[in-house]
Every structure is written in C-alpha cells, then in structure tokens.
Scaffold this motif. Sequence first.
Motif, short mmCIF file in Angstrom:
data_model
loop_
_atom_site.label_atom_id
_atom_site.label_comp_id
_atom_site.label_asym_id
_atom_site.label_seq_id
_atom_site.Cartn_x
_atom_site.Cartn_y
_atom_site.Cartn_z
N LYS A 164 0.85 -1.19 0.00
CA LYS A 164 0.00 0.00 0.00
C LYS A 164 0.89 1.24 0.00
O LYS A 164 1.86 1.31 0.74
CB LYS A 164 -0.90 0.02 1.25
CG LYS A 164 -1.66 1.32 1.47
CD LYS A 164 -2.79 1.47 0.46
CE LYS A 164 -3.39 2.86 0.49
NZ LYS A 164 -3.94 3.29 1.76
N CYS A 165 0.56 2.21 -0.84
CA CYS A 165 1.20 3.52 -0.80
C CYS A 165 0.23 4.50 -0.18
O CYS A 165 -0.88 4.70 -0.69
CB CYS A 165 1.62 3.99 -2.20
SG CYS A 165 2.31 5.67 -2.17
N PRO A 201 -3.90 4.05 -10.20
CA PRO A 201 -4.62 3.13 -9.32
C PRO A 201 -5.78 3.82 -8.64
O PRO A 201 -5.75 5.02 -8.41
CB PRO A 201 -3.55 2.74 -8.28
CG PRO A 201 -2.59 3.88 -8.29
CD PRO A 201 -2.59 4.41 -9.69
N PRO A 202 -6.84 3.08 -8.32
CA PRO A 202 -7.96 3.68 -7.62
C PRO A 202 -7.53 4.14 -6.23
O PRO A 202 -6.62 3.58 -5.65
CB PRO A 202 -8.98 2.54 -7.53
CG PRO A 202 -8.18 1.30 -7.68
CD PRO A 202 -7.01 1.65 -8.56
N GLN A 203 -8.20 5.16 -5.70
CA GLN A 203 -7.81 5.72 -4.42
C GLN A 203 -9.02 5.86 -3.51
O GLN A 203 -9.50 6.96 -3.25
CB GLN A 203 -7.15 7.09 -4.62
CG GLN A 203 -5.92 7.01 -5.52
CD GLN A 203 -5.25 8.35 -5.68
OE1 GLN A 203 -5.24 9.18 -4.79
NE2 GLN A 203 -4.70 8.59 -6.84
N PRO A 204 -9.52 4.75 -2.99
CA PRO A 204 -10.70 4.83 -2.16
C PRO A 204 -10.48 5.58 -0.87
O PRO A 204 -11.41 6.07 -0.26
CB PRO A 204 -11.04 3.35 -1.88
CG PRO A 204 -9.76 2.62 -2.08
CD PRO A 204 -9.03 3.37 -3.15
N SER A 205 -9.20 5.69 -0.39
CA SER A 205 -8.95 6.32 0.88
C SER A 205 -9.36 7.78 0.88
O SER A 205 -9.59 8.38 1.93
CB SER A 205 -7.46 6.22 1.24
OG SER A 205 -6.67 6.82 0.24
N GLN A 206 -9.44 8.42 -0.28
CA GLN A 206 -9.81 9.82 -0.34
C GLN A 206 -11.27 10.03 0.06
O GLN A 206 -11.63 11.11 0.50
CB GLN A 206 -9.56 10.36 -1.76
CG GLN A 206 -8.08 10.40 -2.10
CD GLN A 206 -7.83 10.98 -3.48
OE1 GLN A 206 -8.77 11.18 -4.26
NE2 GLN A 206 -6.59 11.28 -3.79
N GLY A 240 -2.11 6.03 -3.09
CA GLY A 240 -3.25 5.13 -2.94
C GLY A 240 -3.09 3.79 -3.61
O GLY A 240 -3.97 2.94 -3.49
N ALA A 241 -1.99 3.54 -4.33
CA ALA A 241 -1.80 2.24 -4.97
C ALA A 241 -1.74 1.15 -3.92
O ALA A 241 -1.18 1.34 -2.84
CB ALA A 241 -0.51 2.24 -5.80
#
Length: 620
Positions: A58-59, A448-453, A63-64
């Motif tokens: 995880k980055c 990559p998708p970034q759901p954390s946002q 978000g990758a």
Amino acid sequence: MRIPDETLAAIRASLDIVEVVGAYVPLKQRGSNYFGLCPFHQEKTPSFSVNPKLGIFKCFGCGAGGDVFAFIQQIEGVSFVEAVRLLAERAGIPLPQSEEAGEDEREPLFQALRFAARFYFTQLTHETSGKLARAYLKSRGVRPATAQRFGLGYAPKAWDALATAAVASGFRLEVFEQAGLVLPRRERGGFYDRFRHRLMFPIFSHVGKVVGFAGRLLEPDPEQPKYINSPETPVYQKGRVLYGLYQARHAIRKLEEAILVEGYTDVIALHQAGIEHTVATSGTALTLEQVRLLARYAKRILLLYDADPAGEQAALRSIDLCLAQGLPVYVVVLPAGEDPDSFVHQNSSEALQEYLERYRLDFISFRHQLARRQGMLDTPEGEAQLAREIVQSIARFPDPLLRETYLRRASEVLRLPEVRLFELLRVLSSTSLPSSSPPRIPSAPTSPPQPSQSLLPSEKLLLRLMLQEGRSMVAFVLGHMALAEFTEGPPRQLAARLLEQYEAGEPIDARPFLEGRYGAELQQVATDVMMDPYEPSEGWKRRGILVPRISDQAFEIAADAIVRLKLQRIDTVIHQLQQEQLRSQHDEARLREIMQQLITLQRLRQEISHRTFLNPDLLS
C-alpha cells in the motif's frame, strides 16, 4: 479464461512479496512492515509499505495497493493473466496452455510470433541451412550463447519456408499475415514469407513476449534494403518497444542506469562484453512512450550514440524527452568513425567501461561542447541562444531541487551569473513548454484507484474490524449500522458482501478480498483499510485504548467508531439543512419544516452521543 483459485494460491504461497517488490523497490524493515519510495509516483519520504504477513502492499501517498499480482500488473503494465504468468515462471509453477493464454484476444498473434522465432532459431542452428548466418555471426564476434540469449535466427532463402511450416503445424496463415510474418500473393493467391535469407533479430516486449522482428541481409543486394522490420501490428508499435530491454531490465534496476544505443548489434555487442544495462530503439527516434517505459527501471540515462551529425542530433532530441520524465541524462561521444559495436571489438570490455566513466558528460556540458564545435559560441547571439536552450531544457525537469543544481552547473559551464539564469528559468516556467515535451506522468500504466480519499477514518476502522475479527464483529457493526451509512461505492459494497457472508453462515476472511477474488475495487478498499496506520484519536487515547492492538478492546473501539461515524453523517445533514435554511428565508412553510427536522436531528445526535442505541446483548 479464469485461472483457478488454487493455482493462484499456490503461486502466492511460493513467493515472498517482500522479495518480489524488493526487486523493484529498495525496502527497509520498520516493525513488522517494510517501507520504501513508491515506484508509482515521485516522493522524497517513503510512504510505500509492504506487509509480508498479509501479502499486500500500500502507498499512503498515491493510494496504490493490492496483492503481489496487482503489484506486477502496475509495475510492469501488463494484464492480470500476464502478471500470473510472470510470477508463475518465477515460482517455477507451470501453467496449462489454456490458462496461460488467458483472455487476451491478441494471444493468437503472440503464438504465431513465438512459433516464427523458434522456427528461425532452428534454421540458424541447422547444420546446412544456417551455415552462412552462423559464419556471419562468427565474423562479428557473436558467440553462440549470446545468439541464443537474444533468440537470433535465420530466415531461409525460400519464398514460403515459414508459411509451409506454419500450415503443417496447424496455424492459419491469416493470423501470420496479421502478425506481419507473411504477405498475400496477388496473382496466384496464398501467402509468401516477408523475411527471406536474412539474419533475424526477434524483438521482445519488456515482459518477454516476441512482438516483431528485424531482418538483416546476409549478402549484398542492391534491390533490397539492408534491414527490414515487422510492420505495425496490434502487438507491435515501434515507438513503444525498446530492443534488449527484456534482457537488460534486471541489470538496469541494479545499476539504476540505462545505456541507450542506436542499433541491434550495438546492444548485442555490449551485453556480450558484460555491459548488460544497454537497450536500443527499434529503428526509430526515441519516443515519449519509450522514455516512460525506461523510467520504470532506470533513474538516469546514458546516451551512447554514433559520433556523427546524425548521432548528435539524436542525442539532442533524446535529452529533453528524458528530462521531462524526470530522468537525468548523460552523453558519451565515441571517437570519430566508431560505433559501440566496433569500439568494443577493437578494444576490451574493460576499456569501454573505462571510456564510459571517463568521458561521460552531463547534458549541459555536452550541449556546450557541441555548440563550440558548431561555431555557435563565436558570437554573443549564439551564446545567448545556447543559454536559453539549456535553461529551457532544465525547466522541463520536474524536481525543483535538481533544477537548482542544474542551474548552478549551467552557470559554471556558460560562465553566466546564477541570478540571470534563475530569472530566465522563472520566465520559461511561467510559459508553456513546446508540445514535444509533455510533463512527466507516473510510470504506472494506469492510475490506481484511491478509495482512501472518500473513506472516513471511523468507516475505515469499522471495515477493518469486521475483516479482522470475523462474524461476531460483523454482527455487532451491521447490527447497529445501516448499509446506507457506509460511503457509496466500494466501501458500501464491501460491507454488503460481509453481510451476505454472515447471513449465509460463511466464515469472514479478509484474504479473499485482499487477493482480489471479489474484484479489483473491493481488493483496493480492503487493502486500504487493512494497511491503514490508524493513529489513535484523542478520545481513544484518553480511554487508554491503543488502536493497533485491537484484539482485547475490539467491541469498545467499534462502538466508539460507530458513534463517530453516525455523528459525522448527522452533522453533514444538519449542515445541508442549515445552508438550505439561509436560502429559504421567504418560504415560511419550508422554514418550519427545516426547523422541525433540525430539532429532530439534534435530539438524535444527543441520543447517539450517549450511546443509548447500542444493544448490550451484541457486546461479547
């Protein structure tokens, strides 16, 4: 075609994700995780983490995230099936042909090209047919082991040798035509070979698939070009492939440098001499796509072009492309009349290594020396033009610290005050650069998708607790939370999937989500919540609860997170109603409705704050 879960599980079990990722990213252990600089975006402080226990990365910057297959997909720019194939080869686990082919509609072309490469190599090693080609390779100093490593071959001196062999092996020649291997006969019908009586150089993609060929004449023929290349096909675009990258990629990563030359034989000669971090363009000028491909492996570029005007111009074109992608560039100019192939054969490999180190120039010094030889520095206008061109090149570099370093270097070489060059840089930076050098983009093929946002901290924690603690936690959280209270999209889908598993009596296990069995979006959000560091809030600190150690106080932490999440949702609705209240001053009926709703929400907020809604029977 879907690859069985047991096959994927066997590959995962045979590989250490730290070793796989560590081949691309230098990692340092910190606690139970490993950290390094993210390969998918530029950063100075490591935010890229690998968890060997969960088998995920995880980055926290871009978000990758995902499992070992997702990492290879993103770092190599390949499909899931191709990532599986690469990792299966690394693990020594064979894949059936039906699985290896996967769902790629281009696979018939790859099969045709692979057949052709084997056919040409067999012809080269044949005692009779390959005699002339072997003699040529011997005269150029190419050893049999080197020829085998690069898959060199021989196209027989016949009109349809490959076509005949392909039909005998059950191939359709229409596929070979689409792959650029045969041409249709106009008069009599049928097909004939594109490559005949030529030394064959197969061109591999960066993951080892044959995508095209280059064929060199073995005997002079004024009616034939010295080289002919495969045409553009669905699997081969010259501007997107680098010759020798598949063989050079590990050496490039190790040395963090790529040497760029012009010819196929230059690459082969330098690899044979032990200089294995060498690649070449496939008969074209360097392109932006090729530089982006190199940026996945190298941190700097060394241009080793022929010592002639064409080589100098090729170097000038390449410099700005590399700088715009954040790659520092150095140039080595060979002695007049030499190319890398001839130089390494007339000297030792040690002599070439020494030459490369002794005569490498940064791009500023190279441009200055070239301008001097061309007489550009004989006039004040020429000096000013050179300074402007060099600063314009520096302005393309995305790293501001390196821009300053380059400006100081330019000040030394050009003998101009730094302040003047800084002023020029500010002017050039405020204007758009020429379209030939677009700004750097991340080396990963897709963002990559970034759901954390979009995930709230309390929501992340609840999803993690359910994935980690199992059925009793799912019952507790979803017994007090509606699915609609989770963020719409993958977070809500993940909660819904957990509810489905609970109601079906299935065990709750995070690993299928982390391994992507429920799709890439749920894999991404599961990775996101399981790898989140979860700094304790002040409320949790006062309660003496350490969030990373959640096993003993899991339900208490979940209850606190449920309260926080519900309050955040209510506060959002209250804020929206208050905004509408300001806009509805002249609508008394609507104002009364809003006031009543606000009163109800405030009461509900107070009840939630006091936890009166919690069911003590679910606390266990």
